[in-house]
Design an enzyme around this catalytic site. Sequence first.
Site, PDB file in Angstrom:
ATOM      1  N   LYS A  50       0.833  -1.217   0.000  1.00 19.72           N
ATOM      2  CA  LYS A  50       0.000   0.000   0.000  1.00 19.72           C
ATOM      3  C   LYS A  50       0.864   1.262   0.000  1.00 19.72           C
ATOM      4  O   LYS A  50       0.621   2.194  -0.758  1.00 19.72           O
ATOM      5  CB  LYS A  50      -0.937   0.035   1.221  1.00 19.72           C
TER       6      LYS A  50
ATOM      7  N   ARG B 268      10.703  -0.655  11.314  1.00 20.14           N
ATOM      8  CA  ARG B 268       9.586  -0.301  12.187  1.00 20.14           C
ATOM      9  C   ARG B 268       9.524  -1.269  13.368  1.00 20.14           C
ATOM     10  O   ARG B 268       9.766  -2.462  13.203  1.00 20.14           O
ATOM     11  CB  ARG B 268       8.270  -0.396  11.398  1.00 20.14           C
TER      12      ARG B 268
ATOM     13  N   ARG C 186      -9.981   0.859   8.246  1.00 24.82           N
ATOM     14  CA  ARG C 186      -9.558  -0.493   8.599  1.00 24.82           C
ATOM     15  C   ARG C 186     -10.671  -1.274   9.289  1.00 24.82           C
ATOM     16  O   ARG C 186     -10.483  -2.448   9.619  1.00 24.82           O
ATOM     17  CB  ARG C 186      -8.357  -0.421   9.537  1.00 24.82           C
TER      18      ARG C 186
ATOM     19  N   ARG D 127      -0.994  -8.816  13.384  1.00 24.22           N
ATOM     20  CA  ARG D 127      -1.518  -7.820  12.440  1.00 24.22           C
ATOM     21  C   ARG D 127      -2.330  -8.495  11.328  1.00 24.22           C
ATOM     22  O   ARG D 127      -3.346  -7.967  10.881  1.00 24.22           O
ATOM     23  CB  ARG D 127      -0.364  -6.990  11.851  1.00 24.22           C
TER      24      ARG D 127
ATOM     25  N   ARG E  62      11.542  -5.311   5.388  1.00 25.93           N
ATOM     26  CA  ARG E  62      11.179  -3.924   5.052  1.00 25.93           C
ATOM     27  C   ARG E  62      11.978  -2.938   5.902  1.00 25.93           C
ATOM     28  O   ARG E  62      12.172  -3.145   7.090  1.00 25.93           O
ATOM     29  CB  ARG E  62       9.679  -3.729   5.318  1.00 25.93           C
TER      30      ARG E  62
END
Length: 207
Positions: free
Chosen positions: A13, A152, A88, A163, A122
């Site tokens: 995204k 992160r 969400r 998640r 990531r």
Amino acid sequence: MKIILLGAPGCGKGTQAKYLSTEFKIPHISTGDILRKNILDGTEVGKIAKKLIDNGQLVPDDLIIKIVENRLKEDDAKNGFILDGFPRTIIQAEKLENLTKIDKVFLLEVDERVIVDRICSRRVCPVCNSVYNLNIEMIDECKDCGATLIQRADDNEHTVVKRIEEYKKQTAPLIGFYESRNLLSRIDSTCREIAFEAIKKEIYLEA
Ligand code: AMP
């Protein structure tokens, strides 16, 4: 164009939002980025959000809706925007309908087996929020602004499982919600360049 990018964590995204923001000159509004900025700045919102984000849980609807409501009132969002990470939940989507009219929702689909690997490799820029994947390029500085990339706090194997669970339980019902409004397009997000071309094509067809 008022666009929503929907999809599981790690589906791309943020990457697509950045591409689209450059292409169409409309702001990329990421609720995750806004919350992380609040955490860095030590605000009250940041304090509430930190524990939940670190546990892979969603922050309360009321709080995130207020943030988005204020952000959409800003001048740069008047002619369009790309929402990344919002809505969400069904409650958020219903509230958004009362705030503005959405033109298009893209569901970015990737094989669930690649999500964990993507997320763990990531790296993000803490200054301009650019997203990188160490499997694609081994770099430690942002190509856009030169800042040192970071991982992160919630991009780890343990949190990502939670998640994904939250996504399935709370966010996946939005697929039906937007399908029933004829707004949803499914995009194969395995390859970011191909996905971007597919999204662009649909937007130009729509315009
Ligand atoms: P993201 O950067 O979109 O992956 O979001 C990181 C985290 O911020 C999520 O796992 C949630 O804890 C929180 N978050 C971001 N957007 C929302 C939202 N719309 N509703 C609730 N929590 C959110």
